[in-house]
Write a protein that holds these residues in place. Structure first.
Motif, PDB file in Angstrom:
ATOM      1  N   GLU A  14       5.832   4.191  10.264  1.00 35.19           N
ATOM      2  CA  GLU A  14       4.853   3.312  10.918  1.00 35.19           C
ATOM      3  C   GLU A  14       3.708   4.105  11.536  1.00 35.19           C
ATOM      4  O   GLU A  14       2.584   3.601  11.667  1.00 35.19           O
ATOM      5  CB  GLU A  14       5.528   2.438  11.976  1.00 35.19           C
ATOM      6  N   LEU A  68       0.610   4.318   9.514  1.00 33.90           N
ATOM      7  CA  LEU A  68      -0.081   3.054   9.269  1.00 33.90           C
ATOM      8  C   LEU A  68      -0.926   2.612  10.457  1.00 33.90           C
ATOM      9  O   LEU A  68      -1.563   1.562  10.396  1.00 33.90           O
ATOM     10  CB  LEU A  68       0.942   1.955   8.954  1.00 33.90           C
ATOM     11  N   ARG A  69      -0.933   3.406  11.513  1.00 35.55           N
ATOM     12  CA  ARG A  69      -1.565   2.953  12.754  1.00 35.55           C
ATOM     13  C   ARG A  69      -2.788   3.794  13.091  1.00 35.55           C
ATOM     14  O   ARG A  69      -2.846   4.992  12.810  1.00 35.55           O
ATOM     15  CB  ARG A  69      -0.557   3.025  13.904  1.00 35.55           C
ATOM     16  N   ARG A 106      -7.526   2.132  10.251  1.00 33.18           N
ATOM     17  CA  ARG A 106      -6.177   1.584  10.066  1.00 33.18           C
ATOM     18  C   ARG A 106      -6.039   0.935   8.689  1.00 33.18           C
ATOM     19  O   ARG A 106      -5.044   1.150   7.988  1.00 33.18           O
ATOM     20  CB  ARG A 106      -5.868   0.580  11.170  1.00 33.18           C
ATOM     21  N   LEU A 107      -7.043   0.164   8.289  1.00 37.49           N
ATOM     22  CA  LEU A 107      -6.988  -0.486   6.980  1.00 37.49           C
ATOM     23  C   LEU A 107      -7.024   0.535   5.845  1.00 37.49           C
ATOM     24  O   LEU A 107      -6.342   0.383   4.828  1.00 37.49           O
ATOM     25  CB  LEU A 107      -8.135  -1.480   6.850  1.00 37.49           C
ATOM     26  N   LYS A 112      -5.916   3.669   5.988  1.00 38.18           N
ATOM     27  CA  LYS A 112      -4.614   4.338   5.955  1.00 38.18           C
ATOM     28  C   LYS A 112      -3.573   3.464   5.260  1.00 38.18           C
ATOM     29  O   LYS A 112      -2.745   3.948   4.480  1.00 38.18           O
ATOM     30  CB  LYS A 112      -4.159   4.686   7.372  1.00 38.18           C
ATOM     31  N   ARG A 113      -3.636   2.179   5.514  1.00 37.91           N
ATOM     32  CA  ARG A 113      -2.654   1.281   4.895  1.00 37.91           C
ATOM     33  C   ARG A 113      -2.882   1.153   3.401  1.00 37.91           C
ATOM     34  O   ARG A 113      -1.915   1.106   2.622  1.00 37.91           O
ATOM     35  CB  ARG A 113      -2.702  -0.087   5.586  1.00 37.91           C
ATOM     36  N   PHE A 120      -1.564   4.257   1.865  1.00 36.00           N
ATOM     37  CA  PHE A 120      -0.093   4.298   1.900  1.00 36.00           C
ATOM     38  C   PHE A 120       0.491   3.395   0.816  1.00 36.00           C
ATOM     39  O   PHE A 120       1.525   3.720   0.223  1.00 36.00           O
ATOM     40  CB  PHE A 120       0.414   3.885   3.280  1.00 36.00           C
ATOM     41  N   LEU A 121      -0.160   2.274   0.556  1.00 37.01           N
ATOM     42  CA  LEU A 121       0.291   1.416  -0.544  1.00 37.01           C
ATOM     43  C   LEU A 121       0.193   2.150  -1.877  1.00 37.01           C
ATOM     44  O   LEU A 121       1.086   2.038  -2.735  1.00 37.01           O
ATOM     45  CB  LEU A 121      -0.539   0.130  -0.570  1.00 37.01           C
ATOM     46  N   GLY A 157       1.006  -7.130   8.853  1.00 38.52           N
ATOM     47  CA  GLY A 157       0.642  -6.272   7.727  1.00 38.52           C
ATOM     48  C   GLY A 157       1.475  -5.008   7.699  1.00 38.52           C
ATOM     49  O   GLY A 157       1.935  -4.570   6.630  1.00 38.52           O
ATOM     50  N   GLU A 158       1.685  -4.411   8.858  1.00 42.72           N
ATOM     51  CA  GLU A 158       2.511  -3.212   8.928  1.00 42.72           C
ATOM     52  C   GLU A 158       3.946  -3.525   8.502  1.00 42.72           C
ATOM     53  O   GLU A 158       4.556  -2.759   7.744  1.00 42.72           O
ATOM     54  CB  GLU A 158       2.496  -2.653  10.355  1.00 42.72           C
ATOM     55  N   ILE A 202       4.223  -3.777   4.696  1.00 46.60           N
ATOM     56  CA  ILE A 202       4.219  -2.477   4.015  1.00 46.60           C
ATOM     57  C   ILE A 202       5.546  -1.758   4.221  1.00 46.60           C
ATOM     58  O   ILE A 202       6.105  -1.177   3.278  1.00 46.60           O
ATOM     59  CB  ILE A 202       3.045  -1.621   4.512  1.00 46.60           C
TER      60      ILE A 202
END
Length: 346
Positions: A66, A69-70, A77-78, A80-81, A84-85, A114-115, A118
């Motif tokens: 987590e 993702l933060r 943040r978006l 990084k997410r 990560f996807l 959202g976190e 994922i």
């Protein structure tokens, strides 16, 4: 063992590289764990965002995914997410095993929807789960191994100070889940004639909590606070000056702070839970004092007096089951198992 091609297993740690960090790590557990891995079996790398497209690891080991993702800024943040996807997709396409250490059943600071989505995708890609004790749940007990948290005896020098009677110490980064509010309220109600003191040491990024702790120390001259990041020597001295360490966490499944206190031969007070009962069974009730229900002045005083009356070995508690070479070998076995599991499926 090496893999079937005779080479070392390539393992990427989803952690900040301690050799490139701008500041010392806040929790030396992960660096001790990685350094305990047998070099002849494991080739260790640290995660970088380039791994999203280029990773050729056999295994990726994650502890607190987590954190990847933060970010306080929405755009970062978006991004990084999204990256990560892509990383999860690469794990699937390249058949890279995922080993996940579960420190707590849920993150102490719950993420947004959202976190959680994922992390659910990551959970579906996890090959093997690692827990630090027998009571932390995982999604699949059949794909779970227990590797205890190691001690800190070789990392922290012996404290330079002798324990001071009545000196209670709480240390570590200040966060609400650690029960600091309950501790300062309980301590404030302890009669002054008992001659207790409370020393709180640790960095805080929580403004309201910081102010509550500062206000409490202004009202009660028996409280000493040091709300900054302290180096390991200072921390060892602060813990060494304690008669007893008090860690009244609201939810506790594992505590590196408790193990640090025990490594420095200081008894610790903890709330009763399945995991803290395991610590009491392992180290004895002369080292681990448990209380039930909310922390009050009465329960705090009773726990202190109970621990104070129990004789303890000057050599400290037996921590041989938590020696790092043993744990590194167990973790290398877990990596082998995870990589072999994906090969069998292929």
């Amino acid at each position: 063992m090496a893999d079937r091609q005779g080479r070392r297993l390539r393992v990427t740690q989803l952690l900040a590289d301690p050799n490139r960090s701008a500041r010392p790590v806040e929790n030396p557990y992960t660096s001790l764990l990685v350094s305990s891995l047998p070099d002849e079996r494991i080739e260790t790398r640290y995660f970088g965002w380039a791994d999203v497209l280029t990773s050729d690891a056999d295994v990726v080991h994650m502890h607190w995914p987590e954190n990847s993702l933060r970010h306080p800024r929405t755009a970062v943040r978006l991004l990084k997410r999204a990256l990560f996807l892509l990383f999860i997709l690469r794990l699937r396409m390249r058949r890279i095993a995922v080993v996940r250490t579960v420190h707590n059943a849920r993150p102490h600071e719950e993420g947004d929807r959202g976190e959680r989505w994922i992390l659910g995708l990551l959970e579906a890609r996890t090959t093997l789960w690692v827990t630090l004790n027998d009571v932390t749940p995982t999604p699949d007990p059949r794909r779970t191994v227990v590797i205890p948290h190691g001690h800190y005896r070789d990392r922290f020098a012996s404290p330079a100070l002798e324990p001071r009677r009545g000196n209670l110490v709480h240390f570590g980064m200040l966060k609400p889940y650690k029960g600091v509010d309950e501790l300062i309220s309980a301590f404030a109600a302890v009669p002054h004639e008992l001659d207790y003191r409370l020393h709180i040491v640790g960095e805080s990024h929580d403004g309201p909590l910081t102010e509550r702790v500062r206000a409490a120390s202004r009202r009660d001259e028996r409280m000493d606070i040091d709300l900054r990041f302290v180096d390991e020597t200072e921390l060892a001295d602060a813990v060494g000056a304690a008669e007893i360490v008090v860690l009244p966490y609201r939810a506790i499944e594992n505590s590196g702070s408790a193990l640090l206190a025990l490594s420095l031969h200081r008894p610790v007070i903890l709330p009763e839970s399945p995991s803290t009962r395991l610590l009491e069974e392992e180290f004895g009730d002369e080292w681990v004092g448990l209380y039930r229900g909310p922390l009050t002045a009465e329960t705090l005083q009773r726990a202190v007096e109970d621990l104070r009356d129990r004789p303890r070995d000057a050599a400290g508690p037996d921590m041989s089951e938590r020696d790092w070479p043993r744990l590194g070998s167990l973790l290398a076995d877990a990596y082998d198992r995870a990589a072999a599991s994906l090969r069998r499926r292929a």
